[in-house]
Design a protein around this motif. Structure first.
Motif, short mmCIF file in Angstrom:
data_model
loop_
_atom_site.label_atom_id
_atom_site.label_comp_id
_atom_site.label_asym_id
_atom_site.label_seq_id
_atom_site.Cartn_x
_atom_site.Cartn_y
_atom_site.Cartn_z
N THR A 38 -13.43 14.10 25.46
CA THR A 38 -10.97 13.10 26.23
C THR A 38 -10.18 14.47 25.81
O THR A 38 -10.34 15.26 24.44
N ILE A 39 -9.90 15.15 27.25
CA ILE A 39 -8.51 16.03 27.23
C ILE A 39 -7.18 14.78 27.31
O ILE A 39 -7.22 14.17 27.61
N THR A 40 -7.06 15.51 26.65
CA THR A 40 -4.72 14.50 26.20
C THR A 40 -4.26 15.28 27.53
O THR A 40 -3.53 16.09 26.22
N VAL A 41 -3.84 14.48 28.56
CA VAL A 41 -2.17 15.44 28.72
C VAL A 41 -1.27 14.11 28.49
O VAL A 41 -1.10 12.74 28.92
N PHE A 58 -5.91 12.79 38.64
CA PHE A 58 -7.29 12.69 37.50
C PHE A 58 -8.28 11.80 37.45
O PHE A 58 -9.43 12.66 37.23
N GLN A 62 -12.46 13.88 37.18
CA GLN A 62 -13.49 13.33 36.69
C GLN A 62 -14.33 13.20 37.23
O GLN A 62 -15.24 13.33 36.81
N VAL A 70 -9.80 11.87 31.00
CA VAL A 70 -8.66 12.48 30.80
C VAL A 70 -7.99 11.69 30.04
O VAL A 70 -7.78 10.50 31.18
N LYS A 71 -6.99 12.09 29.52
CA LYS A 71 -6.12 10.34 28.45
C LYS A 71 -4.66 10.84 28.78
O LYS A 71 -5.04 11.55 28.20
N VAL A 72 -4.15 10.16 29.54
CA VAL A 72 -2.57 10.72 29.76
C VAL A 72 -1.77 9.53 28.70
O VAL A 72 -2.27 8.42 28.50
N GLU A 339 -12.17 23.16 27.91
CA GLU A 339 -11.65 21.87 28.99
C GLU A 339 -10.68 21.84 28.73
O GLU A 339 -10.09 20.99 30.34
N VAL A 343 -8.60 21.64 32.76
CA VAL A 343 -7.63 20.59 33.54
C VAL A 343 -6.01 21.36 34.34
O VAL A 343 -5.49 21.22 35.51
#
Length: 479
Positions: A38-41, A58, A62, A70-72, A339, A343
């Protein structure tokens, strides 16, 4: 830190809300179970419609990168920096975050931004206009290292345009938008008088009267309005005649009831809303308002032209002190930097930039994503024409030397030493601006001296002085 602590309860609540509901795209459960990285933006829902846009983008990312979720986290625009700082302080830092201009400087000072040089390739840099990614002038480098990536076209960030309703002008006997300050004042007064409370000739765009700066930048070097300093001399210059007269012009129009009432409480969307509704005839604006007007009123008779200049003639061009404004940063604390870079790479891809341009009408940093299409659109071609006419490269002490960066960072840490609040108070209170401007200059001079003295010899007035610079001509770093 005082400002951050004061905002913590509100920001914490906002973060709790957004963190719990902002996982966008497919695969949220899989990500939390550990089968995906999980990549947080962290970003903001700006411009209007951005939340849905980023969700869709996103989703596409994905689908192409099924091992990444992707977690926004969305933060309100006026709280985004404090919110991101809180995330870092709570050891919950985002992997990728949005922080513009001075906000990125704040992140850099805290050591929270990862350099990107090990990830970029010649092909990646080749996406951007030739020469725009040079460390000395990009605006994205810090001590020679690439620390940020842009979103918008460099010219777009700096450009300001004058928007007019041609139908209203024609109804009042005016064939063209104003070219000088006196023409603006005369035309606005006539339109407001005839409008009888239903149509107004002019407004300064928003509560902080940004039009003061936009007009003043045709009269004085940009550094005067941006920092209160004339970079030609290295001295405080808030009391420069061009800036003073820009304030006085608005003060007269306010006192005479020419400007649209209530502008003192407007947000950044109100001006284009009033214009699209046919209640506001003219205003100075950043270029993104043009697309918003078209969305609200596709048939509006809109003219996009250069900002009016002083009656004595132009004294300066709108400045381009760097190629781009920084926007995207990658966290130095990311546990998944490879990762996170994917993004970042996606956010700088031609496909993303084309989608952003199509959605918002904003010219992006990748000119190849929009230039051919923009030339076919009359509004956008007008914006390009104004950019060609009014923008010129200008010196940037923050990029030129550590001393220049130290002095300007110290000045930026004291926003009360900028003209804005004093100018609005003078306009609304119908009081002369010059005495207050002189007081501000005295304080700026003292701050510069204090910063130089505290620098241990690394900063001097020379770091903010460019005597060979002519604001009417393009600046070259070798000057």
């Amino acid at each position: 830190m005082t400002r951050t602590r004061r905002a913590l309860p509100w920001v914490a609540a906002a973060l709790a809300l957004t963190t719990s509901c902002s996982l966008v795209g497919a695969g949220g459960e899989e990500a939390s179970s550990g089968s995906k990285i999980t990549i947080t933006v962290a970003l903001v829902p700006d411009p209007p419609g951005a939340s849905e846009f980023y969700r869709q983008q996103f989703d596409q990312f994905q689908a192409a990168n099924p091992a990444i979720a992707v977690k926004v986290v969305e933060n309100p625009s006026d709280q985004q920096l404090s919110a991101i700082e809180l995330m870092f302080q709570q050891d919950n830092a985002p992997d990728v975050f949005r922080a513009q201009d001075n906000g990125m400087d704040r992140m850099l000072e805290r050591g929270w931004v990862a350099p990107l040089d090990s990830y970029v390739t010649p092909d990646f840099l080749g996406r951007f206009p030739e020469g725009s990614m040079e460390p000395a002038t990009s605006g994205l480098h810090h001590d020679g290292k690439l620390m940020s990536l842009p979103l918008v076209w460099g010219d777009w960030s700096a450009l300001r345009v004058f928007i007019s309703n041609k139908a209203i002008l024609r109804q009042n006997g005016f064939a063209n938008p104003p070219k000088t300050w006196s023409e603006l004042e005369k035309m606005a007064a006539a339109i407001t008088k005839k409008g009888a409370g239903k149509v107004f000739g002019y407004a300064p765009a928003a509560a902080k009267a940004p039009a003061v700066e936009m007009l003043a930048n045709t009269a004085v070097p940009y550094s005067v309005t941006a920092n209160g300093i004339d970079f030609r001399t290295g001295r405080a210059a808030t009391a420069s005649p061009g800036l003073v007269e820009a304030v006085e012009l608005h003060r007269r129009m306010q006192a005479d009831g020419v400007m649209m009432p209530g502008w003192e409480s407007w947000d950044g969307n109100r001006a284009f809303t009033e214009f699209a509704a046919g209640r506001l005839a003219m205003y100075a604006s950043p270029p993104w308002n043009v697309a918003e007007i078209r969305k609200l009123n596709p048939s509006a008779e809109m003219s996009v032209s250069a900002i009016p200049v002083p009656d004595a003639g132009r004294g300066a061009y709108t400045a381009l002190p760097q190629s781009f404004g920084p926007l995207w940063g990658m966290s130095a604390r990311s546990k998944h930097p490879k990762e996170a870079w994917k993004v970042m790479d996606f956010l700088s891809s031609k496909g993303f930039h084309q989608a952003y341009y199509t959605k918002f009408g904003t010219f992006t940093a990748l000119e190849s994503a929009w230039k051919d299409q923009a030339a076919k659109d009359p509004d956008q071609q007008a914006i390009l024409d104004v950019a060609e006419e009014t923008l010129r490269p200008a010196p940037n002490p923050k990029l030129a030397s550590k001393g220049g960066r130290a002095i300007l960072t110290a000045r930026e840490a004291k926003p009360e030493l900028r003209h804005v609040d004093a100018a609005v108070a003078a306009i609304v209170g119908n009081k002369p601006f010059l005495p207050v401007a002189k007081e501000i200059d005295t304080k700026i001079e003292a701050l510069i001296d204090q910063t130089v003295a505290a620098s241990g010899g690394t900063a001097s007035r020379e770091d903010i002085t460019f005597p060979a610079w002519n604001p009417l001509k393009p600046y070259k770093p070798e000057q």
